[in-house]
Design a protein around this motif. Sequence first.
Motif, short mmCIF file in Angstrom:
data_model
loop_
_atom_site.label_atom_id
_atom_site.label_comp_id
_atom_site.label_asym_id
_atom_site.label_seq_id
_atom_site.Cartn_x
_atom_site.Cartn_y
_atom_site.Cartn_z
N ASP A 1 77.11 28.37 59.77
CA ASP A 1 76.85 27.00 59.31
C ASP A 1 77.46 25.94 60.21
OD1 ASP A 1 79.31 27.90 58.46
OD2 ASP A 1 79.28 26.81 56.57
N ALA B 1 72.85 22.09 66.05
CA ALA B 1 71.46 21.97 65.59
C ALA B 1 70.51 22.55 66.62
CB ALA B 1 71.12 20.50 65.33
N ASN B 2 69.48 23.21 66.14
CA ASN B 2 68.40 23.76 66.98
C ASN B 2 68.89 24.77 68.01
OD1 ASN B 2 66.44 22.03 65.73
ND2 ASN B 2 67.31 20.37 66.95
N SER B 3 69.95 25.52 67.70
CA SER B 3 70.50 26.47 68.67
C SER B 3 69.89 27.87 68.57
CB SER B 3 72.01 26.54 68.54
OG SER B 3 72.38 26.90 67.21
N ARG C 1 69.22 25.88 57.89
CA ARG C 1 68.22 24.81 58.05
C ARG C 1 68.44 23.96 59.30
NH1 ARG C 1 72.00 23.02 54.78
NH2 ARG C 1 72.53 20.81 54.62
N LYS C 2 69.70 23.78 59.74
CA LYS C 2 69.96 22.95 60.93
C LYS C 2 69.98 23.78 62.21
CE LYS C 2 72.58 19.46 58.42
NZ LYS C 2 73.91 18.90 58.15
N ALA C 3 70.54 24.97 62.14
CA ALA C 3 70.73 25.78 63.35
C ALA C 3 69.43 26.33 63.92
CB ALA C 3 71.68 26.94 63.07
N LYS D 1 65.66 26.21 65.14
CA LYS D 1 64.71 25.21 65.66
C LYS D 1 63.47 25.11 64.79
CE LYS D 1 65.77 25.85 70.56
NZ LYS D 1 65.24 26.25 71.87
N LYS D 2 62.87 23.94 64.79
CA LYS D 2 61.60 23.77 64.09
C LYS D 2 60.58 24.72 64.73
CE LYS D 2 58.32 20.36 62.51
NZ LYS D 2 57.91 18.94 62.49
N LEU E 1 61.01 22.61 54.62
CA LEU E 1 61.59 22.97 55.92
C LEU E 1 61.19 24.36 56.37
CD1 LEU E 1 65.24 21.75 55.19
CD2 LEU E 1 63.52 20.54 56.53
N TRP E 2 60.93 25.24 55.42
CA TRP E 2 60.63 26.64 55.71
C TRP E 2 59.28 27.02 55.13
CZ3 TRP E 2 64.00 29.15 58.79
CH2 TRP E 2 65.33 28.70 58.85
#
Length: 199
Positions: free
Chosen positions: A133, A137-139, A159-161, A163-164, A190-191
């Motif tokens: 957590d 972000a996006n890693s 949700r943050k880690a 990537k879209k 988001l998912w």
Amino acid sequence: MLSIFNSILPVIFSGRFDIFDTELFILFKYFNELQKFNKVVNLISPKTVVHADAVHFADCILSCRIVSKKVNKSVYLYDLGSGNGFPGLIYAILNPDQQMVLMDSDERKCEFLKHISDMLGLSNVMVQNKKIDLLPANSIEQAICRGFAPLPKALLVLRKAVKKGGAVFHLKSEEWALEVSQIPTQLCSLWQPTLESEY
């Protein structure tokens, strides 16, 4: 110890698994070390040691075969909450062309993962002792996990880690549908949870 792994041999050679003798030998070495370390570090439930071939190894072999057809081989595949190495180490053994990152917040479990990957000569494995957590972000573009957390909690934490457009493969028991039903509707924006396969 050998007797436990002997019971998996008929299954492997029945055609359900496509495993080479060298891979089977590496899996056996992994199992032996797992038993040794399990006396000091809680890696698997002592109740499952006797059935480790089916409960842990066969489950991961089957799921890794499915996931390997769906991931990008040129991008790191993360095993989140890797702890005992299931499924990340199994995946790394069966897919030496895939770069793996085994991540866990428990330092002792990470030491176990480093020891095993060094002992087995898995040059495609990197171990990271990190809290998921707290990742930037996006890693993460793609990940796999087994026993990490119930789906609602896992999706919230990741949700943050992730990537879209990224993918996380959650290996779940027969109660997966209950976990899906408990995902808050806000997280569904988001998912896009989908059932990839049953085995």
